[in-house]
Motif scaffolding. Structure first.
Motif, short mmCIF file in Angstrom:
data_model
loop_
_atom_site.label_atom_id
_atom_site.label_comp_id
_atom_site.label_asym_id
_atom_site.label_seq_id
_atom_site.Cartn_x
_atom_site.Cartn_y
_atom_site.Cartn_z
N GLU A 49 0.80 -1.22 0.00
CA GLU A 49 0.00 0.00 0.00
C GLU A 49 0.84 1.28 0.00
O GLU A 49 1.97 1.31 0.48
CB GLU A 49 -0.92 0.01 1.24
N GLN A 50 0.22 2.34 -0.53
CA GLN A 50 0.79 3.69 -0.36
C GLN A 50 0.10 4.38 0.83
O GLN A 50 -0.64 3.71 1.58
CB GLN A 50 0.69 4.52 -1.66
N GLN A 51 0.27 5.67 0.94
CA GLN A 51 -0.18 6.37 2.15
C GLN A 51 -1.71 6.45 2.33
O GLN A 51 -2.19 6.72 3.42
CB GLN A 51 0.45 7.77 2.22
N HIS A 52 -2.48 6.21 1.24
CA HIS A 52 -3.94 6.29 1.36
C HIS A 52 -4.59 4.92 1.45
O HIS A 52 -5.82 4.81 1.40
CB HIS A 52 -4.53 7.05 0.17
N SER B 16 4.60 11.65 4.86
CA SER B 16 3.92 10.90 3.80
C SER B 16 4.69 9.63 3.45
O SER B 16 4.13 8.53 3.35
CB SER B 16 3.77 11.78 2.55
N LYS B 19 4.35 6.69 5.71
CA LYS B 19 3.07 5.96 5.65
C LYS B 19 2.98 4.99 4.47
O LYS B 19 1.99 4.28 4.34
CB LYS B 19 1.91 6.98 5.58
N GLN B 20 3.99 4.98 3.61
CA GLN B 20 3.94 4.12 2.43
C GLN B 20 4.52 2.75 2.76
O GLN B 20 5.74 2.56 2.73
CB GLN B 20 4.76 4.76 1.29
N HIS B 21 3.64 1.78 3.00
CA HIS B 21 4.11 0.43 3.32
C HIS B 21 5.01 -0.13 2.22
O HIS B 21 5.94 -0.88 2.49
CB HIS B 21 2.92 -0.52 3.52
N ALA B 22 4.70 0.23 0.97
CA ALA B 22 5.44 -0.34 -0.15
C ALA B 22 6.90 0.09 -0.13
O ALA B 22 7.78 -0.66 -0.56
CB ALA B 22 4.77 0.04 -1.48
N MET B 23 7.19 1.30 0.36
CA MET B 23 8.58 1.76 0.46
C MET B 23 9.32 0.97 1.55
O MET B 23 10.50 0.65 1.42
CB MET B 23 8.62 3.26 0.77
N TYR B 70 7.94 13.15 -4.77
CA TYR B 70 8.18 13.89 -3.52
C TYR B 70 8.93 15.19 -3.78
O TYR B 70 8.74 16.17 -3.03
CB TYR B 70 8.91 12.99 -2.51
N GLU B 146 -2.91 15.56 2.53
CA GLU B 146 -2.90 14.19 3.09
C GLU B 146 -3.18 14.29 4.57
O GLU B 146 -2.31 14.66 5.34
CB GLU B 146 -1.51 13.57 2.88
#
Lengths: 147, 147, 147, 147
Positions: A49-52, B16, B19-23, B70, B146
Motif C-alpha cells: 500500500e501507499q499512504q492512502h 507521507s 506511511k507508504q508500506h510499499a517503500m 516527492y 494528506e
C-alpha cells in the motif's frame, strides 16, 4: 499475430517469473501465459500500500511492466531473452480493489524491438476498473537466453 | 526555482513517505528532502532482485517515481497533495550495485501540473553508474492535503 | 561524453538535414552541430501556427525530435545511421515567441541504443522560456549509412 | 463510452481544425469526427518527406497528436477547450505509403484529464500498415472555449 517461434514459450516464461524475487515479494502470480499475452494478478495486502491505503503506483507499474515484458517473451526464440528498453505509464485511477489484474499484450512484434501495451484493472466486488495504461518497448537479445 | 510555499515541506514529505508500506517493503529510505529535489536510497538485497540477480526494473521505477513525486510535493502548499499522472522511464543499464540512489527534481513547476525528472544510479565499489532516466507529470490537488 | 567515432560528423549531419524536405517546409535551420548536441531554430511565421496563433505543438515536437536525433547521429560511426524508436514529449507552455530554439543532447550513448533529451525554448524580446521537454530513444543502424 | 456533453461537438472540432495553419501546411484533412474518435488523413507529397523519401516522423507525430487531441475535444462541454499535456510516440515502421491515416480515440475520459491513444497507418496499394502508436494525456480547460 505472428507464428510461434518456440512451442515451449509458456514453460520458459513461467520459469523466468519464478526466479524473480521481487514478484514474490509483492505476492504477484502469473496465471495466464498465452502467445502474445499474459496476465499477472496481485492480491491487495497491506505490504504493497501507499499512504492512502491503495496499492502503490510503483507496484502497479511493476506488474504492468512484467506482464507486457513476458507477453513479448512468449514470441521470441528459445535462444533469446528480452529486456525492457523503456515504457510510459498513465495512472488513471487509484488502485482501489481487492485484487489487481495486469494484462500485457504484444501490439507490434519485431525482430529486434517489440512494442507492447498493458492495462491494469482493480477488481472490487467482482467489477473491473481501469487504473493504469502502459506503452512499452522491449529489446530482443538474440543468442542470450536466460540460462 | 520558485519560492517556498510551505516552510515545513520536509516534515510533510517525510510523514507521507513513512506511511507508504510499499517503500518499507522494498527497504527504501528518504535521506534527502530539499526544495525541489529529493533522494531515495535502496540497499541491494535478495527480495528486490529479478531473475539475473540485479535489482528488478519495477523496483527501480518505484524509487524513481517516488523520488520525483516527492520533489514535486516539496513545492506545493501545505493544503495540497500530489498525484502521479504519468511517467516515462528508460532503463539504460542493469541495476547492478550494492545500493541504488534515485534523485528526483522538479524541472517545471506549475500551479496544476509539475514536470519532474529522476535519475537512478547503481553504486558499486563507491562508483555511481546511471541505470534509469525518467520524465514525469505530477498533478497538484489543491485543498486536498494528506490528512 | 565518449570519444568521437567520426571526425566528419558535422558534415554528415548537415547533409542529412539538408535532404529533409519537411524541415525546409517549416523553415527550420540547424545552426549548431557539436559532438553530442545540436540546435534547431525555427522562426515564428503564420504557416506553422495552431488555432491560437502560437506555434503548433506538432511543429515543436518535430524540431525537438530532430535536434535530439541529430545529436545522437554526431556520435555514431560514418558507416551507421540513426532511427527514432520512440520519444515522450511534455508540452509545458504555449510556444509563444518570435522564434523557437530546440536543443538536443545525448544523455546516454550506447552501441545499439542512444538515449537523448531535448528542450524547446520560445524566444520573446530576447528572453528564453521553456515550452517543451522530451526524452527519446534512438537506434543505431550499423552498416546502414545514409547513402 | 460516456454521454455526449455537447451535441455540436463535430462542428466545434472542425472549426478548430480549420484554424490550424500547420495542418494546412502539411495538407492534412479531418474527414472523420465521431464521439470519442477522429481520423486525420495526409497525402504523401514531397514537402513532408524526410531524407529517405518517407513521410517525416515529426509529421507522423503531428497528425497522431492532433487526431487524439480532437478525439478528446469531442467529449468536453462547448464551454471548454483542450490542451496536450504530453504524449509518448513509438515509430514502429517507416511511413511508406501513398497516404497516411491517423486514428485517435479516447481511452479514459475524465473531468480534468483525458487519456487517449492514436495509431498511424501508411496506406500502400490499398493496404494499411501500422507505422506509429501513441499514448497521450489531454487537459480539459473548463470555462475557456476557443473563441
Amino acid at each position: 499475430m505472428s507464428r510461434i517461434s518456440d512451442p515451449h514459450f509458456a514453460e520458459r516464461v513461467r520459469a523466468s517469473f519464478a526466479k524473480q524475487h521481487a514478484m514474490d515479494l509483492i505476492h504477484a502470480t502469473l496465471p495466464v501465459v498465452e502467445h502474445g499475452r499474459t496476465e499477472i494478478h496481485l492480491p491487495h495486502w497491506s505490504g504493497v500500500e501507499q499512504q492512502h491505503g491503495f496499492v502503490h503506483g510503483g507496484v502497479v507499474s511493476m506488474i504492468a511492466d512484467s506482464a507486457a515484458g513476458y507477453a513479448a517473451m512468449t514470441m521470441v526464440p528459445a535462444s533469446a531473452s528480452v529486456l525492457t528498453v523503456e515504457y510510459k505509464m498513465n495512472l488513471v485511477a487509484p488502485a482501489d480493489g481487492d485484487k489487481l489484474i495486469a494484462r500485457g499484450k504484444v501490439v507490434r512484434p519485431g525482430k529486434t524491438l517489440i512494442v507492447t501495451q498493458a492495462e491494469v484493472f482493480a477488481v472490487k466486488d467482482g467489477e473491473e476498473k481501469l487504473c493504469a495504461l502502459m506503452q512499452q518497448t522491449i529489446m530482443v537479445m538474440h543468442g542470450k537466453d536466460e540460462k
